[in-house]
Design an enzyme around this catalytic site. Structure first.
Site, PDB file in Angstrom:
ATOM      1  N   ARG A 290      29.191  -0.385 -33.065  1.00 55.47           N
ATOM      2  CA  ARG A 290      28.554   0.612 -32.225  1.00 55.47           C
ATOM      3  C   ARG A 290      28.989   1.995 -32.673  1.00 55.47           C
ATOM      4  O   ARG A 290      30.177   2.251 -32.891  1.00 55.47           O
ATOM      5  CB  ARG A 290      28.935   0.410 -30.750  1.00 55.47           C
ATOM      6  CG  ARG A 290      28.277  -0.808 -30.108  1.00 55.47           C
ATOM      7  CD  ARG A 290      26.774  -0.564 -29.924  1.00 55.47           C
ATOM      8  NE  ARG A 290      26.091  -1.722 -29.376  1.00 55.47           N
ATOM      9  CZ  ARG A 290      25.495  -2.649 -30.116  1.00 55.47           C
ATOM     10  NH1 ARG A 290      25.536  -2.563 -31.436  1.00 55.47           N
ATOM     11  NH2 ARG A 290      24.852  -3.653 -29.547  1.00 55.47           N
ATOM     12  N   GLU A 319      20.847   7.420 -32.009  1.00 54.86           N
ATOM     13  CA  GLU A 319      19.975   6.735 -32.953  1.00 54.86           C
ATOM     14  C   GLU A 319      18.503   6.996 -32.625  1.00 54.86           C
ATOM     15  O   GLU A 319      18.088   6.791 -31.483  1.00 54.86           O
ATOM     16  CB  GLU A 319      20.271   5.222 -32.946  1.00 54.86           C
ATOM     17  CG  GLU A 319      21.658   4.895 -33.478  1.00 54.86           C
ATOM     18  CD  GLU A 319      21.926   3.403 -33.575  1.00 54.86           C
ATOM     19  OE1 GLU A 319      21.048   2.602 -33.177  1.00 54.86           O
ATOM     20  OE2 GLU A 319      23.009   3.031 -34.059  1.00 54.86           O
ATOM     21  N   HIS A 338      20.758   0.874 -38.733  1.00 59.77           N
ATOM     22  CA  HIS A 338      21.036  -0.207 -37.776  1.00 59.77           C
ATOM     23  C   HIS A 338      20.355  -1.509 -38.215  1.00 59.77           C
ATOM     24  O   HIS A 338      19.552  -2.105 -37.492  1.00 59.77           O
ATOM     25  CB  HIS A 338      20.564   0.174 -36.371  1.00 59.77           C
ATOM     26  CG  HIS A 338      21.345  -0.539 -35.295  1.00 59.77           C
ATOM     27  ND1 HIS A 338      21.722   0.067 -34.120  1.00 59.77           N
ATOM     28  CD2 HIS A 338      21.808  -1.813 -35.208  1.00 59.77           C
ATOM     29  CE1 HIS A 338      22.380  -0.798 -33.357  1.00 59.77           C
ATOM     30  NE2 HIS A 338      22.444  -1.942 -33.997  1.00 59.77           N
TER      31      HIS A 338
END
Length: 600
Positions: A290, A319, A338
């Site tokens: 994270r 993000e 990601h």
């Protein structure tokens, strides 16, 4: 704090629970109850509490899929529910849609905050997170609103671990930078000399599913692996050949650090200026967990100062990150958008896993991947299932015996077992549900049972009675006692003044085995009539005849007595609810002193 009041008469709005514990959390009516006592002024008067079933325009639940989900998962969902695939919803659009949905499935991009649960109006029963982390879901708000949160913790484990290793190797050998350089027409072999992995020390921070898989693969690359995780069992680390060390030792001795911890208050920005100052100069960092666990500005400073030689990041605090993000643009940083779980196999696996969890929860099945309910391993759920049913029904039975107007304040639950470390959180939640739901307009389920009890001033204590014997059977019996109340069926009161009911599981079926001081044996599969009578011949026949004339089927009948020809309690299990005229006739049998009809 006010106690939970027992109304004399109410018209409930939710249905009685079925045999599956979570299924009862999604049903629509509460049980009825009736009582008769010889002490009442009008002989044979019967109180019947009726129920009004809620209706729905569709038999199928509605599932909102707010982020892209694999086709295999969508197929599973569509077999059971109406599926609304609405991607890229704004927060306002999500709030406006959610009141029409029974379940919501998200990935990491959708914030399911308190406003979403408040906007659902109580309809939202399940949130499914297609992945491991649940930091984008407000668990406290979900719990308060009785919403179950489930995730998919296993399907993308290998994909995330593989991506961590890919970034580790790519960073060590400057793959991304060299690729960009040669595509720009340059040939800079001397600039992009890398470092070897073999013989280097890798610190895995967070030794859960993904962290342990990264450790296995790093060992195969010839790295020395250490790990820090305050909750990791030493035997699991030892089996992989990994040494568990303190946090300071891990970051102070590692050549490479791989992050795999969740984003919680304790881990937020735990990698900051102070942390980086404790690291070995020239350390290299990989983060596929994270973004929020790293203070990104502090990492830029550590890179510029040469404390951190390189970083490889798959996740960010925001993000997608802004185009001018200094960390993303840093020459010594390798970045991916990601992609930890982004393999074709993992995407399908996660889709199937979360779809199965959501559908199972909506069907009423106990969820092994629930993150805000009592966590019980999947193999234990199957074993505890009949005891879960017993626990809820004993709670429902006990509270229906409380006379109207009394306040339920103190409940004591006793578990008799030969197992020394029996986890009773799930059973306590179901007893709480059984006690509160029939006498309250509040929706109660596994998730918010403890919270709801506390809000209503109901104190539930537990007692574990250790028995000698085999550990094969989880529980011998469960006993529920409600103190400081009056009973509508005096025989259910123990010598110390509490309403007391006791039950056990026989051949997989919950049974009521004790009412007050009277031993009975009746299956808890339908409804129950309890009668206190003078012990004399013909009583079973008289009551059975009245029920037979009414075409009410008797499933079980049991008589418990203190001594022959004295007083006895007859417990009768019935499949159907008798008409109030029939109950009145039972009350008019001369030898019957009191009786109560209990709807389970």
């Amino acid at each position: 704090m006010a106690s939970l009041k027992i109304p004399t008469l109410r018209t409930p709005s939710h249905s009685l629970s079925s045999k599956l514990s979570l299924r009862s959390a999604f049903s629509a009516n509460f049980p009825n109850s009736a009582r008769f006592s010889r002490s009442q002024p009008q002989r044979g008067r019967v109180l019947i509490i009726t129920s009004a079933a809620s209706s729905s325009s569709s038999n199928k639940p509605t599932v909102l899929v707010a982020e892209k989900l694999g086709e295999a998962g969508l197929t599973l969902l569509k077999e059971f529910a109406d599926v609304d695939c609405s991607y890229n919803l704004s927060p306002k659009e999500l709030r406006s849609k959610i009141s029409l949905c029974d379940a919501l499935i998200v990935r990491s991009g959708t914030k399911v905050n308190r406003a979403v649960f408040e906007s659902s109006g109580g309809r939202l029963k399940v949130v499914g997170r297609a992945g491991v982390g649940i930091d984008n879901v407000d668990l406290a708000a979900a719990t308060e609103h009785g919403c179950l949160v489930v995730n998919a913790p296993t399907a993308n484990t290998v994909a995330a671990a593989e991506h961590g290793i890919a970034l580790l190797a790519a960073m060590a050998r400057n793959v991304a930078q060299a690729d960009a350089s040669i595509k720009a027409g340059k040939w800079q072999r001397n600039k992009y000399v890398g470092v070897s992995l073999v013989g280097k020390t890798l610190a895995v921070l967070g030794f859960g599913k993904v962290g342990s898989e990264v450790a296995r693969r790093a060992k195969g690359l010839g790295m020395h692996v250490i790990a820090h995780d305050p909750y990791a069992p030493a035997e699991r680390a030892c089996a992989i050949g990994v040494e568990l060390v303190s946090f300071d030792e891990a970051i102070g001795t590692a050549d490479f650090i791989s992050m795999h911890m969740p984003l919680i208050p304790a881990t937020s920005k735990m990698f900051n200026d102070e942390t980086f100052a404790k690291m070995k100069k020239g350390v290299r960092i990989v983060n596929v967990a994270r973004g929020g666990v790293v203070d990104e500005e502090a990492l830029v400073r550590a890179l510029d100062a040469g404390i951190v030689a390189q970083a490889a990041l798959d996740v960010f605090s925001e993000e997608p990150p802004k185009q001018d993000n200094k960390l993303v643009q840093h020459e010594m940083v390798t970045v991916t958008p990601h992609l930890g779980a982004s393999t074709m196999e993992a995407q399908e696996g996660v889709a199937i896993e979360i779809a199965e969890a959501v559908v199972g929860a909506l069907k009423g099945e106990l969820a092994a991947t629930a993150v805000n309910a009592p966590m019980v391993p999947a193999e234990v759920l199957l074993e505890l299932k009949p005891y879960v049913i017993l626990a809820e029904k004993l709670g429902r039975l006990a509270v229906q015996l409380v006379a109207g107007g009394s306040g339920v304040k103190t409940v004591k639950v006793s578990y008799a077992s030969s197992r020394p470390n029996l986890d009773t959180r799930l059973l306590r939640a179901m007893i709480t549900k059984g006690i509160i739901e029939p006498i309250s307009d509040v929706y109660v389920n596994l998730v918010n049972a403890d919270y709801t009890a506390k809000q209503r001033g109901v104190r539930i204590t537990e007692e574990h009675i250790h028995l000698d014997g085999s550990h094969e059977i989880p529980l011998e019996f469960i006993k529920v006692q409600i103190a400081d109340v009056k009973s509508k069926f005096a025989s259910a009161t123990s010598k110390s003044g509490e309403i007391k009911v006791e039950g056990r599981v026989k051949d997989g079926i919950p049974h009521l085995t004790k009412v007050g001081s009277f031993r009975v044996d009746v299956s808890l599969e339908g409804s129950i009539i309890l009668c206190r009578q003078v012990d004399q011949p013909g009583m079973i026949g008289k009551v059975g005849s009245i029920l037979g004339q009414e075409n009410v089927n008797v499933s079980f009948m049991s008589v418990g007595r203190v001594a022959p020809r004295k007083h006895a309690v007859m417990a009768i299990g019935v499949d159907d609810q008798p008409r109030k005229e029939s109950l009145k006739r039972i009350g008019e049998v001369p030898a019957i002193e009191e009786f109560v009809f209990l709807k389970l």
